[in-house]
Write a protein that holds these residues in place. Structure first.
Motif, mmCIF file in Angstrom:
data_model
loop_
_atom_site.group_PDB
_atom_site.id
_atom_site.type_symbol
_atom_site.label_atom_id
_atom_site.label_comp_id
_atom_site.label_asym_id
_atom_site.label_seq_id
_atom_site.Cartn_x
_atom_site.Cartn_y
_atom_site.Cartn_z
ATOM 1 N N LYS A 219 -5.401 -52.671 -28.521
ATOM 2 C CA LYS A 219 -6.200 -53.237 -29.604
ATOM 3 C C LYS A 219 -5.863 -52.590 -30.948
ATOM 4 C CE LYS A 219 -10.114 -54.880 -26.987
ATOM 5 N NZ LYS A 219 -10.686 -56.076 -27.542
ATOM 6 N N LEU A 220 -5.652 -51.288 -30.949
ATOM 7 C CA LEU A 220 -5.296 -50.600 -32.189
ATOM 8 C C LEU A 220 -3.942 -51.061 -32.722
ATOM 9 C CD1 LEU A 220 -6.525 -46.985 -31.377
ATOM 10 C CD2 LEU A 220 -7.476 -48.551 -33.095
ATOM 11 N N LEU A 221 -2.984 -51.205 -31.818
ATOM 12 C CA LEU A 221 -1.667 -51.659 -32.251
ATOM 13 C C LEU A 221 -1.719 -53.060 -32.836
ATOM 14 C CD1 LEU A 221 0.595 -50.243 -29.406
ATOM 15 C CD2 LEU A 221 0.489 -49.481 -31.786
ATOM 16 N N VAL A 222 -2.483 -53.932 -32.202
ATOM 17 C CA VAL A 222 -2.632 -55.287 -32.729
ATOM 18 C C VAL A 222 -3.287 -55.238 -34.108
ATOM 19 C CG1 VAL A 222 -3.899 -57.455 -32.407
ATOM 20 C CG2 VAL A 222 -2.624 -56.453 -30.506
ATOM 21 N N SER A 223 -4.231 -54.326 -34.289
ATOM 22 C CA SER A 223 -4.935 -54.236 -35.578
ATOM 23 C C SER A 223 -4.025 -53.764 -36.706
ATOM 24 C CB SER A 223 -6.141 -53.298 -35.455
ATOM 25 O OG SER A 223 -5.733 -51.940 -35.469
ATOM 26 N N LEU A 224 -2.923 -53.124 -36.364
ATOM 27 C CA LEU A 224 -1.997 -52.659 -37.390
ATOM 28 C C LEU A 224 -1.108 -53.772 -37.914
ATOM 29 C CD1 LEU A 224 -0.960 -49.233 -35.845
ATOM 30 C CD2 LEU A 224 -2.521 -49.639 -37.757
ATOM 31 N N GLY A 225 -1.109 -54.874 -37.223
ATOM 32 C CA GLY A 225 -0.324 -56.019 -37.690
ATOM 33 C C GLY A 225 1.042 -56.071 -37.034
ATOM 34 N N HIS A 226 1.699 -57.177 -37.280
ATOM 35 C CA HIS A 226 3.000 -57.454 -36.669
ATOM 36 C C HIS A 226 4.073 -57.266 -37.734
ATOM 37 C CE1 HIS A 226 5.870 -59.396 -34.031
ATOM 38 N NE2 HIS A 226 6.222 -60.190 -35.017
ATOM 39 N N ASP A 227 5.035 -56.389 -37.462
ATOM 40 C CA ASP A 227 6.117 -56.136 -38.408
ATOM 41 C C ASP A 227 7.444 -56.432 -37.710
ATOM 42 O OD1 ASP A 227 8.000 -55.223 -40.172
ATOM 43 O OD2 ASP A 227 7.064 -53.279 -40.505
ATOM 44 N N PRO A 228 7.975 -57.632 -37.892
ATOM 45 C CA PRO A 228 9.221 -58.013 -37.217
ATOM 46 C C PRO A 228 10.391 -57.076 -37.538
ATOM 47 C CG PRO A 228 8.208 -59.925 -38.248
ATOM 48 C CD PRO A 228 7.442 -58.717 -38.700
ATOM 49 N N ALA A 229 10.457 -56.576 -38.757
ATOM 50 C CA ALA A 229 11.557 -55.667 -39.121
ATOM 51 C C ALA A 229 11.477 -54.381 -38.308
ATOM 52 C CB ALA A 229 11.521 -55.355 -40.614
ATOM 53 N N TRP A 230 10.261 -53.857 -38.143
ATOM 54 C CA TRP A 230 10.077 -52.642 -37.354
ATOM 55 C C TRP A 230 10.462 -52.889 -35.901
ATOM 56 C CZ3 TRP A 230 7.110 -51.358 -33.124
ATOM 57 C CH2 TRP A 230 6.973 -49.989 -32.848
ATOM 58 N N GLU A 231 10.006 -54.005 -35.350
ATOM 59 C CA GLU A 231 10.331 -54.330 -33.964
ATOM 60 C C GLU A 231 11.835 -54.478 -33.767
ATOM 61 O OE1 GLU A 231 8.044 -57.616 -32.514
ATOM 62 O OE2 GLU A 231 6.154 -56.622 -32.935
ATOM 63 N N GLU A 232 12.509 -55.117 -34.706
ATOM 64 C CA GLU A 232 13.961 -55.292 -34.622
ATOM 65 C C GLU A 232 14.669 -53.939 -34.684
ATOM 66 O OE1 GLU A 232 17.782 -56.817 -34.360
ATOM 67 O OE2 GLU A 232 15.871 -57.799 -33.938
ATOM 68 N N THR A 233 14.242 -53.104 -35.614
ATOM 69 C CA THR A 233 14.857 -51.775 -35.758
ATOM 70 C C THR A 233 14.709 -50.964 -34.480
ATOM 71 O OG1 THR A 233 14.456 -51.788 -38.129
ATOM 72 C CG2 THR A 233 14.807 -49.643 -37.108
ATOM 73 N N TRP A 234 13.495 -50.941 -33.928
ATOM 74 C CA TRP A 234 13.279 -50.174 -32.710
ATOM 75 C C TRP A 234 13.946 -50.821 -31.502
ATOM 76 C CZ3 TRP A 234 12.696 -45.373 -32.167
ATOM 77 C CH2 TRP A 234 12.087 -44.621 -33.166
ATOM 78 N N GLY A 235 14.069 -52.124 -31.488
ATOM 79 C CA GLY A 235 14.798 -52.795 -30.412
ATOM 80 C C GLY A 235 16.257 -52.377 -30.399
ATOM 81 N N VAL A 236 16.863 -52.339 -31.584
ATOM 82 C CA VAL A 236 18.260 -51.904 -31.704
ATOM 83 C C VAL A 236 18.389 -50.439 -31.278
ATOM 84 C CG1 VAL A 236 20.109 -51.417 -33.371
ATOM 85 C CG2 VAL A 236 18.871 -53.589 -33.470
ATOM 86 N N GLU A 237 17.450 -49.603 -31.719
ATOM 87 C CA GLU A 237 17.492 -48.180 -31.358
ATOM 88 C C GLU A 237 17.316 -47.992 -29.843
ATOM 89 O OE1 GLU A 237 17.677 -43.998 -31.571
ATOM 90 O OE2 GLU A 237 18.446 -45.599 -32.834
ATOM 91 N N ALA A 238 16.412 -48.739 -29.243
ATOM 92 C CA ALA A 238 16.204 -48.639 -27.793
ATOM 93 C C ALA A 238 17.465 -49.045 -27.039
ATOM 94 C CB ALA A 238 15.032 -49.511 -27.363
ATOM 95 N N ASP A 239 18.117 -50.107 -27.487
ATOM 96 C CA ASP A 239 19.369 -50.535 -26.857
ATOM 97 C C ASP A 239 20.442 -49.462 -26.995
ATOM 98 O OD1 ASP A 239 18.185 -52.929 -26.169
ATOM 99 O OD2 ASP A 239 19.111 -54.068 -27.812
ATOM 100 N N ARG A 240 20.512 -48.844 -28.180
ATOM 101 C CA ARG A 240 21.502 -47.790 -28.420
ATOM 102 C C ARG A 240 21.259 -46.600 -27.487
ATOM 103 N NH1 ARG A 240 22.133 -43.093 -30.621
ATOM 104 N NH2 ARG A 240 19.971 -42.899 -31.294
ATOM 105 N N ARG A 241 20.017 -46.192 -27.370
ATOM 106 C CA ARG A 241 19.691 -45.054 -26.501
ATOM 107 C C ARG A 241 19.972 -45.385 -25.036
ATOM 108 N NH1 ARG A 241 14.107 -42.505 -29.036
ATOM 109 N NH2 ARG A 241 14.941 -42.236 -31.139
ATOM 110 N N GLU A 242 19.615 -46.588 -24.630
ATOM 111 C CA GLU A 242 19.856 -47.001 -23.244
ATOM 112 C C GLU A 242 21.351 -46.998 -22.929
ATOM 113 O OE1 GLU A 242 18.305 -50.432 -20.202
ATOM 114 O OE2 GLU A 242 18.693 -51.006 -22.278
#
Length: 74
Positions: free
Chosen positions: A26-49
């Motif tokens: 619920k707290l995360l949803v309350s912070l709003g949706h930031d597509p740029a942040w999600e994309e950045t962390w998605g790329v970083e997660a793929d890099r780490r994996e």
């Protein structure tokens, strides 16, 4: 009347895990949706994996990572 953050934190941490998890969602949803942040962390997660797939020996669990960080700070 506002509850001091330290008191609120202690109360929340005493909740069962399922309740804490629901609250985090619920707290995360309350912070709003930031597509740029999600994309950045998605790329970083793929890099780490990919890096871990190349050399699984470099994996360190959380407790070991904390111990290493604390040792470096001494």
């Amino acid at each position: 009347m506002s509850i001091p953050i330290e008191v609120l934190e202690a109360e929340l941490l005493s909740l069962p895990q399922a309740d804490r998890s629901r609250l985090v969602d619920k707290l995360l949803v309350s912070l709003g949706h930031d597509p740029a942040w999600e994309e950045t962390w998605g790329v970083e997660a793929d890099r780490r994996e990919a890096r871990l797939a190349q050399d699984p020996q470099q994996w360190v669990d959380g407790q070991q990572a904390l111990a290493q960080a604390r040792a470096r700070l001494k």
